[in-house]
Design a protein around this motif. Structure first.
Motif, short mmCIF file in Angstrom:
data_model
loop_
_atom_site.label_atom_id
_atom_site.label_comp_id
_atom_site.label_asym_id
_atom_site.label_seq_id
_atom_site.Cartn_x
_atom_site.Cartn_y
_atom_site.Cartn_z
N THR A 176 27.44 81.40 21.59
CA THR A 176 26.10 80.93 21.93
C THR A 176 26.11 80.18 23.25
OG1 THR A 176 25.61 80.74 19.57
CG2 THR A 176 24.12 79.63 21.07
N GLU A 177 27.13 79.34 23.43
CA GLU A 177 27.23 78.61 24.69
C GLU A 177 27.39 79.57 25.87
OE1 GLU A 177 26.90 75.38 25.27
OE2 GLU A 177 26.46 75.00 23.16
N SER A 178 28.21 80.60 25.67
CA SER A 178 28.41 81.58 26.73
C SER A 178 27.11 82.32 27.04
CB SER A 178 29.49 82.58 26.32
OG SER A 178 29.66 83.58 27.28
N MET A 179 26.34 82.65 26.02
CA MET A 179 25.08 83.35 26.23
C MET A 179 24.08 82.46 26.97
SD MET A 179 24.88 85.25 22.52
CE MET A 179 23.25 85.96 22.79
N LYS A 180 24.11 81.15 26.70
CA LYS A 180 23.24 80.22 27.42
C LYS A 180 23.61 80.18 28.90
CE LYS A 180 22.50 76.23 25.55
NZ LYS A 180 22.76 74.95 24.84
N GLN A 185 29.50 95.61 40.94
CA GLN A 185 30.41 95.22 39.87
C GLN A 185 31.36 94.13 40.32
OE1 GLN A 185 32.77 98.43 38.32
NE2 GLN A 185 33.55 97.25 36.61
N LYS A 186 31.92 94.27 41.53
CA LYS A 186 32.85 93.28 42.04
C LYS A 186 32.17 91.93 42.25
CE LYS A 186 36.10 92.43 45.82
NZ LYS A 186 36.68 92.96 47.09
N ALA A 187 30.96 91.95 42.82
CA ALA A 187 30.23 90.70 43.08
C ALA A 187 29.82 90.04 41.77
CB ALA A 187 29.00 91.00 43.94
N THR A 188 29.45 90.85 40.79
CA THR A 188 29.05 90.29 39.50
C THR A 188 30.23 89.61 38.82
OG1 THR A 188 27.39 92.04 39.23
CG2 THR A 188 28.04 90.82 37.25
N MET A 189 31.40 90.22 38.85
CA MET A 189 32.59 89.62 38.23
C MET A 189 32.98 88.33 38.95
SD MET A 189 33.05 91.47 35.66
CE MET A 189 34.54 90.62 35.12
N GLU A 190 32.83 88.29 40.27
CA GLU A 190 33.13 87.07 41.01
C GLU A 190 32.14 85.97 40.65
OE1 GLU A 190 33.01 88.21 45.07
OE2 GLU A 190 35.03 89.13 45.08
N LEU A 191 30.88 86.35 40.41
CA LEU A 191 29.87 85.38 40.00
C LEU A 191 30.22 84.81 38.62
CD1 LEU A 191 27.11 84.01 40.59
CD2 LEU A 191 26.05 85.96 39.38
N TYR A 192 30.64 85.67 37.70
CA TYR A 192 31.04 85.21 36.37
C TYR A 192 32.21 84.24 36.47
CZ TYR A 192 28.16 88.87 34.20
OH TYR A 192 27.12 89.66 33.79
N GLU A 197 33.09 82.41 39.06
CA GLU A 197 32.67 81.17 39.71
C GLU A 197 32.00 80.22 38.74
OE1 GLU A 197 29.53 79.72 43.21
OE2 GLU A 197 30.02 81.86 42.95
N HIS A 198 31.18 80.76 37.85
CA HIS A 198 30.45 79.93 36.89
C HIS A 198 31.17 79.81 35.54
CE1 HIS A 198 26.71 79.37 39.24
NE2 HIS A 198 27.05 80.53 39.79
N LYS A 199 32.41 80.34 35.47
CA LYS A 199 33.23 80.26 34.26
C LYS A 199 32.49 80.84 33.04
CE LYS A 199 35.76 76.21 35.91
NZ LYS A 199 36.17 74.81 35.62
N VAL A 200 32.01 82.04 33.24
CA VAL A 200 31.29 82.75 32.18
C VAL A 200 32.11 83.97 31.76
CG1 VAL A 200 29.23 84.07 31.60
CG2 VAL A 200 29.03 81.98 32.94
N ASN A 201 32.30 84.13 30.48
CA ASN A 201 32.98 85.31 29.93
C ASN A 201 31.94 86.24 29.32
OD1 ASN A 201 34.52 87.25 28.70
ND2 ASN A 201 35.85 85.81 27.60
N PRO A 202 31.66 87.39 29.94
CA PRO A 202 30.59 88.26 29.42
C PRO A 202 30.90 88.85 28.05
CG PRO A 202 31.82 89.36 31.16
CD PRO A 202 32.28 87.93 31.14
N MET A 203 32.17 88.84 27.66
CA MET A 203 32.54 89.41 26.36
C MET A 203 32.36 88.43 25.22
SD MET A 203 33.23 92.49 26.93
CE MET A 203 33.83 92.86 25.28
N MET A 204 32.17 87.15 25.52
CA MET A 204 32.05 86.17 24.44
C MET A 204 30.82 86.41 23.57
SD MET A 204 34.46 84.08 23.98
CE MET A 204 33.56 82.98 22.89
#
Length: 624
Positions: A451-455, A479-486, A488-495
């Protein structure tokens, strides 16, 4: 969740329904001819009465012999010889072994078991329902086939001890071979069987390989209206060598192709050909489907079991079996009549299964004897009871993919927990609710992180949209820029998918446990009369064959509410598609076991509570 995560979730859910489809009784393309797999010797087969013999004779003529073969060969002799027809016998004598759990009826015809009554289990929910009774008269349990003068068509002498717990069965053949069988009634639905074959003649006697097995296991009535539900029939064997997995014969044959296990029983019922109509669903069969199949396998086994949804028979020779014989009878489809009305689309649904194990042959000199000992279990699929039998016989309760022993372990632990709760709170509906809470508490930390990751994903969604607009013509850079953005903000899209990924095996295990555990049979909760079946309310009141199931509707409502509370991110079009998922789920799960629907509804409700708590926390932090 973003687009990729939602796709993963949908695929995981579809895998569940794919697994359920594989588990459901259905047929497939015939792999081999039953006649090639199962030649019927003169003393083998189901021959208790003339109608059954005629049925098997017709089956063999239909399946094993192709149209025109008899005319070409000039041989019109039936595959089941005339001497296999039931001979005149002396008047039948029956003796009953009985205790507070079961009553076992032994007949002098064959010295075998012709009926078993399970006293602690009713046949239906009707107030005047009788106890579950298994009728083995067409194929008696423990009857010999393949040994002349010792079949179910021969007379045996019966005697019972004073305690009424042991029966002696005796017969001497014309060649001097004598059989002494003792059948002892033990604890927990278990019988101990000892066969002593001795030579009372003046010359050597060759005892041929013979089959001894269990009685036919029918589809048992489980619904309140007395009609039969899905049968869930299967035959299981445990190979002596070469495999760690049970072989589930009614599903797809052997677990190991190298074991030459052959096709599944339902597959053998499928037609060898069809004619006319390019569509498989409308193509006419070249010949009728058989109603009964008999097939054999020569691989060594430790034991053989036949089972339906709630009950099982297991025969376990002390020294194992030198192969097995499998028998299956299919249901006759509604409207099935002449050959020209049968179509390829009609799949075989098993209505009755039986099986036998092969005991090795040997030679006896004058005065010598040989002893075969075996155990025979006939009773409920109750884990606490089956675990006492040893030799992995408790595994007949749960189906698992080859090599997935962890799944059986998971099913066992869930069932143990359910029964543990029920021991203190004697209502299985309440026990399911408490089990759901326990599962939810275990996964609470993972769900919280998700839930925290989704927020966080929701917060950076505007930045993601900017990248999509900027690199809309260059997917690789996007795709590369999106992964770098994740990163940078310490977001795991798989969570966002992790809780679903982890809980899918638990859900499937609960599906297996809640639909086939005999403890839930006729267990009630509030308005639900049977937690192992759909609710089936207002049957006969609603038009056509419709019934009212409240729990799937409640489950759908909780799914909708959960979607509204879940932080949303990703393509708006994808979100609209996902909005229809609760309705799709309602139709797909509408007729599932009410115990499973109770679990899912409670689980969704707890997820809603957790999401509401997160929202309250976020609102409080915003004010502060």
């Amino acid at each position: 969740m973003n687009k990729q995560e939602r796709i993963i979730v949908v695929l995981l859910i579809l895998s569940l329904f794919g697994w359920m489809y594989i588990k459901a009784p259905h047929g497939g393309k015939q792999l081999v001819s039953p006649s090639a797999q199962a030649p019927v010797p003169e003393t083998a087969g189901i021959t208790n009465s003339v109608p059954v013999v005629e049925e098997l004779r017709n089956m063999n003529n239909d399946v094993a012999v192709k149209p025109g073969d008899n005319e070409k060969s000039g041989n019109s002799q039936p595959l089941i010889p005339e001497q296999a027809v039931k001979k005149p016998l002396l008047p039948e004598e029956r003796v009953v072994l009985s205790d507070d759990r079961m009553a076992v009826t032994v007949s002098s015809w064959g010295g075998a078991i012709v009926a078993v009554e399970l006293k602690q289990y009713k046949e239906s929910l009707a107030p005047d329902s009788k106890a579950v009774s298994l009728d083995f008269s067409s194929h008696p349990a423990l009857a010999y086939t393949g040994l002349p003068e010792f079949s179910k068509d021969d007379d045996f002498d019966l005697s019972v001890d004073e305690a009424g717990k042991t029966i002696r069965v005796e017969r001497t053949a014309t060649n001097g071979l004598r059989m002494l069988r003792t059948i002892a009634l033990g604890e927990d639905y278990k019988l101990s069987v000892t066969d002593v074959l001795s030579n009372a003649a003046g010359s050597d006697i060759d005892v041929t390989a013979r089959y001894v097995g269990v009685g036919p296991m029918p589809s048992i009535r489980t619904k309140a209206d007395g009609k039969q539900g899905i049968s869930y029939l299967d035959i299981d064997t445990l190979p002596s060598v070469g495999s760690k997995d049970l072989v589930h014969w009614a599903k797809k044959g052997g677990a190991d192709e190298k074991a030459d296990s052959g096709p599944g029983l339902a597959q053998l019922f499928q037609p060898e050909g069809r004619r006319g109509g390019g569509c498989m669903g409308k193509a006419k069969l070249v010949k009728p489907l058989p109603e009964t199949i008999t097939t054999r396998n020569n691989s060594d086994i430790d034991w053989l079991a036949v089972k339906n949804k709630f009950f099982v028979q297991i025969i376990t020779p002390e020294n194992g079996g030198n192969g097995c014989e499998l028998i299956a009878r299919r249901e006759i489809a509604a409207g099935e009549q002449a050959e020209n009305s049968r179509t390829w689309a009609q799949m075989a649904v098993l209505n009755e299964v039986a099986g036998s194990v092969c005991l090795k042959g040997f030679s006896l000199k004058p005065g010598e004897s040989s002893t075969d000992s075996m155990s025979y279990y006939v009773g409920p699929k109750k884990f606490s009871v089956l675990s006492k039998l040893g030799r992995r016989q408790n595994e007949v309760m749960f189906y698992a993919w080859p090599g997935c022993g962890w799944f059986i372990w998971l099913c066992e632990k869930l069932l143990w927990t359910l029964n543990f709760i029920h021991a203190y709170i004697p209502n299985y509906g309440v026990a399911i609710i408490l089990l759901t809470i326990i599962v939810k508490v275990i996964f609470w930390p993972v769900t919280h992180k998700s839930t925290e990751s989704m927020k966080k994903m929701q917060k950076i969604q505007p930045l993601v949209n900017e990248l999509r607009e900027k690199y809309k013509d260059n997917p690789q850079k996007l795709q590369k820029a999106t992964m770098e953005l994740y990163k940078e903000h310490k977001v795991n899209p798989m969570m966002g998918c992790l809780p679903t990924l982890i809980q899918i095996p638990v859900f499937i295990a609960l599906f297996v446990v809640l639909r086939s555990a005999v403890e839930l049979r006729f267990a009630d909760f509030l308005w639900v009369r049977d937690l192992s079946e759909p609710e089936g309310l207002l049957k006969g009141v609603l038009p056509w064959a419709l019934t009212l199931n409240i729990l799937p509707i409640l489950m759908t409502a909780t799914m909708v509410l959960q979607q509204r509370l879940t932080p949303s991110a990703g393509d708006p079009q994808q979100q609209k598609i996902m909005a229809y998922m609760p309705v799709i789920f309602m139709f797909m799960l509408y007729n599932m076991a009410s115990g499973l629907m109770l679990y899912w509804t409670v689980s969704q409700t707890l997820s809603i509570v957790q999401l509401w708590m997160h929202r309250q926390k976020a609102a409080h932090e915003a004010v502060a």
